[in-house]
Design a protein around this motif. Sequence first.
Motif, PDB file in Angstrom:
ATOM      1  N   GLY A 164       0.809  -1.213   0.000  1.00  0.00           N
ATOM      2  CA  GLY A 164       0.000   0.000   0.000  1.00  0.00           C
ATOM      3  C   GLY A 164       0.845   1.267   0.000  1.00  0.00           C
ATOM      4  O   GLY A 164       0.373   2.317   0.416  1.00  0.00           O
ATOM      5  N   ARG A 165       2.074   1.160  -0.459  1.00  0.00           N
ATOM      6  CA  ARG A 165       2.984   2.313  -0.496  1.00  0.00           C
ATOM      7  C   ARG A 165       3.490   2.520  -1.930  1.00  0.00           C
ATOM      8  O   ARG A 165       4.684   2.609  -2.171  1.00  0.00           O
ATOM      9  CB  ARG A 165       4.134   2.098   0.478  1.00  0.00           C
ATOM     10  CG  ARG A 165       3.658   1.924   1.925  1.00  0.00           C
ATOM     11  CD  ARG A 165       4.781   1.833   2.899  1.00  0.00           C
ATOM     12  NE  ARG A 165       5.726   2.929   2.780  1.00  0.00           N
ATOM     13  CZ  ARG A 165       5.678   4.055   3.483  1.00  0.00           C
ATOM     14  NH1 ARG A 165       4.704   4.235   4.344  1.00  0.00           N
ATOM     15  NH2 ARG A 165       6.597   4.985   3.321  1.00  0.00           N
ATOM     16  N   MET A 166       2.532   2.598  -2.831  1.00  0.00           N
ATOM     17  CA  MET A 166       2.877   2.668  -4.250  1.00  0.00           C
ATOM     18  C   MET A 166       3.622   3.954  -4.608  1.00  0.00           C
ATOM     19  O   MET A 166       4.554   3.915  -5.412  1.00  0.00           O
ATOM     20  CB  MET A 166       1.599   2.544  -5.079  1.00  0.00           C
ATOM     21  CG  MET A 166       1.861   2.190  -6.495  1.00  0.00           C
ATOM     22  SD  MET A 166       2.759   0.638  -6.574  1.00  0.00           S
ATOM     23  CE  MET A 166       2.818   0.374  -8.302  1.00  0.00           C
ATOM     24  N   ALA A 167       3.238   5.086  -4.013  1.00  0.00           N
ATOM     25  CA  ALA A 167       3.933   6.342  -4.323  1.00  0.00           C
ATOM     26  C   ALA A 167       5.409   6.236  -3.945  1.00  0.00           C
ATOM     27  O   ALA A 167       6.289   6.629  -4.725  1.00  0.00           O
ATOM     28  CB  ALA A 167       3.274   7.513  -3.603  1.00  0.00           C
ATOM     29  N   ASP A 168       5.681   5.678  -2.761  1.00  0.00           N
ATOM     30  CA  ASP A 168       7.074   5.505  -2.332  1.00  0.00           C
ATOM     31  C   ASP A 168       7.812   4.538  -3.256  1.00  0.00           C
ATOM     32  O   ASP A 168       8.975   4.759  -3.608  1.00  0.00           O
ATOM     33  CB  ASP A 168       7.141   4.986  -0.896  1.00  0.00           C
ATOM     34  CG  ASP A 168       6.643   6.000   0.117  1.00  0.00           C
ATOM     35  OD1 ASP A 168       6.690   7.215  -0.186  1.00  0.00           O
ATOM     36  OD2 ASP A 168       6.209   5.580   1.201  1.00  0.00           O
ATOM     37  N   ALA A 169       7.135   3.471  -3.649  1.00  0.00           N
ATOM     38  CA  ALA A 169       7.756   2.487  -4.534  1.00  0.00           C
ATOM     39  C   ALA A 169       8.069   3.098  -5.899  1.00  0.00           C
ATOM     40  O   ALA A 169       9.128   2.841  -6.469  1.00  0.00           O
ATOM     41  CB  ALA A 169       6.841   1.273  -4.697  1.00  0.00           C
ATOM     42  N   LEU A 170       7.165   3.932  -6.424  1.00  0.00           N
ATOM     43  CA  LEU A 170       7.408   4.572  -7.716  1.00  0.00           C
ATOM     44  C   LEU A 170       8.593   5.532  -7.647  1.00  0.00           C
ATOM     45  O   LEU A 170       9.434   5.559  -8.551  1.00  0.00           O
ATOM     46  CB  LEU A 170       6.151   5.306  -8.188  1.00  0.00           C
ATOM     47  CG  LEU A 170       5.009   4.401  -8.669  1.00  0.00           C
ATOM     48  CD1 LEU A 170       3.708   5.193  -8.775  1.00  0.00           C
ATOM     49  CD2 LEU A 170       5.349   3.754  -9.988  1.00  0.00           C
ATOM     50  N   HIS A 171       8.661   6.315  -6.562  1.00  0.00           N
ATOM     51  CA  HIS A 171       9.812   7.216  -6.402  1.00  0.00           C
ATOM     52  C   HIS A 171      11.109   6.405  -6.259  1.00  0.00           C
ATOM     53  O   HIS A 171      12.130   6.754  -6.871  1.00  0.00           O
ATOM     54  CB  HIS A 171       9.642   8.116  -5.174  1.00  0.00           C
ATOM     55  CG  HIS A 171       8.842   9.352  -5.442  1.00  0.00           C
ATOM     56  ND1 HIS A 171       9.147  10.253  -6.428  1.00  0.00           N
ATOM     57  CD2 HIS A 171       7.744   9.842  -4.821  1.00  0.00           C
ATOM     58  CE1 HIS A 171       8.279  11.236  -6.419  1.00  0.00           C
ATOM     59  NE2 HIS A 171       7.399  11.017  -5.453  1.00  0.00           N
ATOM     60  N   SER A 172      11.076   5.337  -5.475  1.00  0.00           N
ATOM     61  CA  SER A 172      12.274   4.497  -5.303  1.00  0.00           C
ATOM     62  C   SER A 172      12.692   3.870  -6.627  1.00  0.00           C
ATOM     63  O   SER A 172      13.890   3.794  -6.940  1.00  0.00           O
ATOM     64  CB  SER A 172      12.009   3.392  -4.280  1.00  0.00           C
ATOM     65  OG  SER A 172      11.802   3.935  -3.016  1.00  0.00           O
ATOM     66  N   LEU A 173      11.714   3.434  -7.390  1.00  0.00           N
ATOM     67  CA  LEU A 173      11.997   2.843  -8.691  1.00  0.00           C
ATOM     68  C   LEU A 173      12.609   3.878  -9.640  1.00  0.00           C
ATOM     69  O   LEU A 173      13.575   3.580 -10.358  1.00  0.00           O
ATOM     70  CB  LEU A 173      10.724   2.255  -9.292  1.00  0.00           C
ATOM     71  CG  LEU A 173      10.854   1.558 -10.633  1.00  0.00           C
ATOM     72  CD1 LEU A 173      11.886   0.445 -10.568  1.00  0.00           C
ATOM     73  CD2 LEU A 173       9.516   1.014 -11.069  1.00  0.00           C
ATOM     74  N   ALA A 174      12.100   5.091  -9.615  1.00  0.00           N
ATOM     75  CA  ALA A 174      12.659   6.154 -10.455  1.00  0.00           C
ATOM     76  C   ALA A 174      14.120   6.405 -10.088  1.00  0.00           C
ATOM     77  O   ALA A 174      14.981   6.552 -10.969  1.00  0.00           O
ATOM     78  CB  ALA A 174      11.838   7.433 -10.305  1.00  0.00           C
ATOM     79  N   ARG A 175      14.418   6.441  -8.785  1.00  0.00           N
ATOM     80  CA  ARG A 175      15.812   6.657  -8.361  1.00  0.00           C
ATOM     81  C   ARG A 175      16.685   5.472  -8.780  1.00  0.00           C
ATOM     82  O   ARG A 175      17.841   5.649  -9.183  1.00  0.00           O
ATOM     83  CB  ARG A 175      15.901   6.825  -6.841  1.00  0.00           C
ATOM     84  CG  ARG A 175      15.162   8.005  -6.220  1.00  0.00           C
ATOM     85  CD  ARG A 175      15.566   9.386  -6.677  1.00  0.00           C
ATOM     86  NE  ARG A 175      15.193   9.785  -8.013  1.00  0.00           N
ATOM     87  CZ  ARG A 175      13.970  10.181  -8.420  1.00  0.00           C
ATOM     88  NH1 ARG A 175      12.960  10.212  -7.583  1.00  0.00           N
ATOM     89  NH2 ARG A 175      13.758  10.542  -9.662  1.00  0.00           N
TER      90      ARG A 175
END
Length: 144
Positions: free
Chosen positions: A84-95
């Motif tokens: 349930g932390r998709m926003a954090d996962a997307l930012h981490s994936l971008a980095r």
Amino acid sequence: MNGRRISEGETVKTLDALADALGSGMSLLGYLDNRAASRLIDSAVRREMASALRRGASLSDAVDAWANLSTAEASLLRAGEQAGRMADALHSLARAIEERGNTRRRVAMALAYPAFLVVVGSLVMPLPTLVRAGWGAYFAWRFG
């Protein structure tokens, strides 16, 4: 998307834009349908993602359809979705994708310098022969 992939930079920009939309509480489909809000995202990617989400695909599957993700990166996205932390996962994936690109560029630059030295050396080494004996001796030395 018919096998079309977007560039690494576009992927990072898109992932960050999706993360920001989710982080601000926007509905993802509402964001993707709003051309003005989602102007940072390639139009074909935006349409394909919205279509996949309407068909019931998970966000991680919709992203994996156009992003060139490694197995570890896809796993990071799925873990963020399950937690349930998709926003954090997307930012981490971008980095992570940015770092992958930076590493690739550093390796290419590290290999370019020795290659440059070999080319320059192959041009400079015959110069003494050329100066002392002329072109005929140079060609005999070089191709003989």
